[in-house]
Design a protein around this motif. Sequence first.
Motif, PDB file in Angstrom:
ATOM      1  N   LYS A 132       0.824  -1.208   0.000  1.00  0.00           N
ATOM      2  CA  LYS A 132       0.000   0.000   0.000  1.00  0.00           C
ATOM      3  C   LYS A 132       0.866   1.270   0.000  1.00  0.00           C
ATOM      4  O   LYS A 132       0.494   2.293  -0.583  1.00  0.00           O
ATOM      5  CB  LYS A 132      -0.922  -0.037   1.226  1.00  0.00           C
ATOM      6  CG  LYS A 132      -1.612   1.276   1.569  1.00  0.00           C
ATOM      7  CD  LYS A 132      -2.664   1.658   0.560  1.00  0.00           C
ATOM      8  CE  LYS A 132      -3.414   2.915   0.998  1.00  0.00           C
ATOM      9  NZ  LYS A 132      -4.367   3.369  -0.030  1.00  0.00           N
ATOM     10  N   GLN A 134       3.270   2.532  -1.646  1.00  0.00           N
ATOM     11  CA  GLN A 134       4.040   2.433  -2.881  1.00  0.00           C
ATOM     12  C   GLN A 134       5.017   3.588  -3.058  1.00  0.00           C
ATOM     13  O   GLN A 134       6.110   3.396  -3.623  1.00  0.00           O
ATOM     14  CB  GLN A 134       3.090   2.390  -4.079  1.00  0.00           C
ATOM     15  CG  GLN A 134       2.205   1.165  -4.127  1.00  0.00           C
ATOM     16  CD  GLN A 134       1.144   1.264  -5.220  1.00  0.00           C
ATOM     17  OE1 GLN A 134       0.748   2.361  -5.637  1.00  0.00           O
ATOM     18  NE2 GLN A 134       0.667   0.114  -5.689  1.00  0.00           N
ATOM     19  N   THR A 180      -0.344   3.452  -7.918  1.00  0.00           N
ATOM     20  CA  THR A 180      -1.784   3.477  -8.166  1.00  0.00           C
ATOM     21  C   THR A 180      -2.353   4.817  -7.726  1.00  0.00           C
ATOM     22  O   THR A 180      -2.179   5.231  -6.573  1.00  0.00           O
ATOM     23  CB  THR A 180      -2.476   2.341  -7.388  1.00  0.00           C
ATOM     24  OG1 THR A 180      -1.912   1.092  -7.795  1.00  0.00           O
ATOM     25  CG2 THR A 180      -3.970   2.340  -7.663  1.00  0.00           C
ATOM     26  N   VAL A 181      -3.021   5.500  -8.641  1.00  0.00           N
ATOM     27  CA  VAL A 181      -3.634   6.793  -8.364  1.00  0.00           C
ATOM     28  C   VAL A 181      -5.115   6.698  -8.702  1.00  0.00           C
ATOM     29  O   VAL A 181      -5.479   6.356  -9.838  1.00  0.00           O
ATOM     30  CB  VAL A 181      -2.966   7.917  -9.177  1.00  0.00           C
ATOM     31  CG1 VAL A 181      -3.702   9.246  -8.972  1.00  0.00           C
ATOM     32  CG2 VAL A 181      -1.495   8.065  -8.783  1.00  0.00           C
ATOM     33  N   ALA A 182      -5.966   6.975  -7.739  1.00  0.00           N
ATOM     34  CA  ALA A 182      -7.411   6.907  -7.968  1.00  0.00           C
ATOM     35  C   ALA A 182      -7.808   7.905  -9.055  1.00  0.00           C
ATOM     36  O   ALA A 182      -7.452   9.079  -8.997  1.00  0.00           O
ATOM     37  CB  ALA A 182      -8.167   7.202  -6.677  1.00  0.00           C
ATOM     38  N   THR A 344      -6.840   2.109   5.210  1.00  0.00           N
ATOM     39  CA  THR A 344      -6.649   1.387   3.953  1.00  0.00           C
ATOM     40  C   THR A 344      -7.916   0.711   3.460  1.00  0.00           C
ATOM     41  O   THR A 344      -8.006   0.332   2.291  1.00  0.00           O
ATOM     42  CB  THR A 344      -5.579   0.298   4.106  1.00  0.00           C
ATOM     43  OG1 THR A 344      -6.067  -0.702   5.016  1.00  0.00           O
ATOM     44  CG2 THR A 344      -4.275   0.869   4.629  1.00  0.00           C
ATOM     45  N   LEU A 375      -0.447   6.366   4.758  1.00  0.00           N
ATOM     46  CA  LEU A 375      -1.544   5.584   4.188  1.00  0.00           C
ATOM     47  C   LEU A 375      -2.477   6.433   3.325  1.00  0.00           C
ATOM     48  O   LEU A 375      -3.576   5.998   2.978  1.00  0.00           O
ATOM     49  CB  LEU A 375      -2.338   4.892   5.308  1.00  0.00           C
ATOM     50  CG  LEU A 375      -1.530   3.893   6.144  1.00  0.00           C
ATOM     51  CD1 LEU A 375      -2.393   3.319   7.257  1.00  0.00           C
ATOM     52  CD2 LEU A 375      -0.957   2.780   5.278  1.00  0.00           C
ATOM     53  N   ARG A 376      -2.047   7.631   2.958  1.00  0.00           N
ATOM     54  CA  ARG A 376      -2.852   8.457   2.069  1.00  0.00           C
ATOM     55  C   ARG A 376      -2.961   7.828   0.680  1.00  0.00           C
ATOM     56  O   ARG A 376      -2.065   7.114   0.230  1.00  0.00           O
ATOM     57  CB  ARG A 376      -2.238   9.850   1.918  1.00  0.00           C
ATOM     58  CG  ARG A 376      -2.197  10.668   3.173  1.00  0.00           C
ATOM     59  CD  ARG A 376      -1.812  12.114   2.881  1.00  0.00           C
ATOM     60  NE  ARG A 376      -0.525  12.243   2.202  1.00  0.00           N
ATOM     61  CZ  ARG A 376      -0.042  13.382   1.697  1.00  0.00           C
ATOM     62  NH1 ARG A 376      -0.777  14.490   1.781  1.00  0.00           N
ATOM     63  NH2 ARG A 376       1.134  13.428   1.117  1.00  0.00           N
ATOM     64  N   THR A 377      -4.047   8.133   0.011  1.00  0.00           N
ATOM     65  CA  THR A 377      -4.272   7.669  -1.363  1.00  0.00           C
ATOM     66  C   THR A 377      -4.093   8.842  -2.327  1.00  0.00           C
ATOM     67  O   THR A 377      -4.744   9.883  -2.160  1.00  0.00           O
ATOM     68  CB  THR A 377      -5.697   7.107  -1.522  1.00  0.00           C
ATOM     69  OG1 THR A 377      -5.847   5.966  -0.686  1.00  0.00           O
ATOM     70  CG2 THR A 377      -5.979   6.728  -2.965  1.00  0.00           C
ATOM     71  N   VAL A 379      -4.910  10.931  -5.536  1.00  0.00           N
ATOM     72  CA  VAL A 379      -6.146  11.057  -6.309  1.00  0.00           C
ATOM     73  C   VAL A 379      -5.907  12.066  -7.426  1.00  0.00           C
ATOM     74  O   VAL A 379      -5.466  13.196  -7.179  1.00  0.00           O
ATOM     75  CB  VAL A 379      -7.312  11.546  -5.414  1.00  0.00           C
ATOM     76  CG1 VAL A 379      -8.592  11.649  -6.226  1.00  0.00           C
ATOM     77  CG2 VAL A 379      -7.500  10.621  -4.220  1.00  0.00           C
ATOM     78  N   TYR A 388      -4.049  14.285  -2.303  1.00  0.00           N
ATOM     79  CA  TYR A 388      -3.916  13.113  -1.448  1.00  0.00           C
ATOM     80  C   TYR A 388      -5.003  13.155  -0.375  1.00  0.00           C
ATOM     81  O   TYR A 388      -5.238  14.207   0.222  1.00  0.00           O
ATOM     82  CB  TYR A 388      -2.534  13.092  -0.779  1.00  0.00           C
ATOM     83  CG  TYR A 388      -1.409  13.128  -1.781  1.00  0.00           C
ATOM     84  CD1 TYR A 388      -0.860  11.952  -2.281  1.00  0.00           C
ATOM     85  CD2 TYR A 388      -0.908  14.349  -2.254  1.00  0.00           C
ATOM     86  CE1 TYR A 388       0.155  11.981  -3.220  1.00  0.00           C
ATOM     87  CE2 TYR A 388       0.111  14.386  -3.199  1.00  0.00           C
ATOM     88  CZ  TYR A 388       0.637  13.187  -3.674  1.00  0.00           C
ATOM     89  OH  TYR A 388       1.628  13.232  -4.615  1.00  0.00           O
ATOM     90  N   CYS A 390      -7.119  10.913   2.924  1.00  0.00           N
ATOM     91  CA  CYS A 390      -7.059   9.838   3.917  1.00  0.00           C
ATOM     92  C   CYS A 390      -8.351   9.853   4.722  1.00  0.00           C
ATOM     93  O   CYS A 390      -8.771  10.924   5.189  1.00  0.00           O
ATOM     94  CB  CYS A 390      -5.868  10.025   4.854  1.00  0.00           C
ATOM     95  SG  CYS A 390      -5.784   8.794   6.173  1.00  0.00           S
TER      96      CYS A 390
END
Length: 494
Positions: A132, A134, A180-182, A344, A375-377, A379, A388, A390
């Motif tokens: 996760k 990455q 991986t980017v939403a 996550t 743990l941010r995603t 986007v 980013y 969370c």
Amino acid sequence: MPTLPRVIQGGMGMAVSSWRLASAVARAGQLGLVSGTALDLVLARRLQNGDRDGAVRRALAAFPVPRFAQRVLARYFRPEGRDAGQPYAPVPRLALRQTRLAQELMVLGSFVEVWLAKEGHGGRVGINFLEKIQMAAPAAAYGSMLAGADYVVTGAGIPRDIPHLLDQLVGHEAVRFPVTVAGGSGHTVDLDPGALLGDRLPPVARPTFLAVVSAHALAEHLVREDRTRPDGFVVEGPPAGGHNAPPRGRLTLDEAGQPVFGPRDQADVSKVAALGLPFWLAGAQGTPEALVAAVDAGATGIQVGTLFALSEESGLEPDLRDDVLARLRSGTLDVRTEPLTSPTGFPFKVAQLPGTLAEAPLAAARPRLCDLGYLRTPVEKVAGKVTYRCPAEPSHMFECKGGQPGESAGRSCLCNSLAADVGLGQTRADGYVELPLVTLGADVAGATRLAQRHEGVWSARDVLDWLLEARPVAASPGAPEPWHRRALTGPDRT
């Protein structure tokens, strides 16, 4: 060819699998893993605490490019430590476009932890990464390779890109690592070792790569191409601590609000064995009988977490460890699989301990913020720009970045609480002190038996001596079958 280890010590939490623990296991002839999570933060905070035993500075002095280490020392080292109540200085948050300081800290954090774990012996040491996270992978993996990591282990996702990354880094190549980017595609994190460190780089060896999988189908997928093919697997069952793959199909909760895992969530070990690569079983494997059963099923051995997390060499704060041990001995330890706690979205196992964020009122009282961001995603928004988000940040900020209303309910900030687990929790300017949140495996039968054998805390060597005893005693009457033996026969409620 060296003999493969029978026991892999799990790469737990943030610095719970400390260099001291990995060193003790490696010295005993098995595979010791350091946790590769947030080692930039761990490095910076240990330096701010004064590095009392000098270990961090000893490792930094061994870094092959001295000026590189000196810049981080100059920025973060405080010989007298922090004053009481003084907040830690921040480290750069993970991002697709990384500053030089961010990459320096990630390279050095991994280097220090692996170098210290390998110091003074010839045993095998590896590092454990979360797939996760990455955006940290290239710099953190490279730092561990400069320190001579023997193994890299990666789970909590599909680690398809790690084998090729290691192949590139062994030649000090510049890499563009997919992230991986939403809502977007084609995004990478870039690392150029030559530009970062200079051209005179020492030779490094490629670590053995083990992919953590929970399904035989994933193992079969990864071996199809050389670019994604690991050197072996850790096959993890639902009882394993930390993050677990979510149940397949529609989420069903039991009467206690925990996810129900069934036959579809348990790998067919015979199909993993048929791939011809070495593999180790994880999750409720912490007994001598489990090791024998794993080998009988075709495995090389087992990976064990909880027993080592509670050992004296673990990075877990002694007060937390002692509380867990007391509850083990009294039969009152409760470990829940929480479906919502982790940002996550993966189920996360939490020990129900007073004074931690496992207590709902304490979790509700914590100010919502995301200032570490591991743990941010990422986007993608308009015109290819990336932000980013969370679920543990303030709800209105999360929703402004495209998060679904209600998705942030019940989420905890694992980054800050896991730092508090190992004595590196932040003190805020307003006086708020971050609280811990302890994760363990759901099955504590092995830990309970060890607690009965040892009056106080046990050592990593005690764990290994017990697991590897030549003639393990018969399993206790009524003990459940190992998860891999009941995989196709019925549900598993954790």
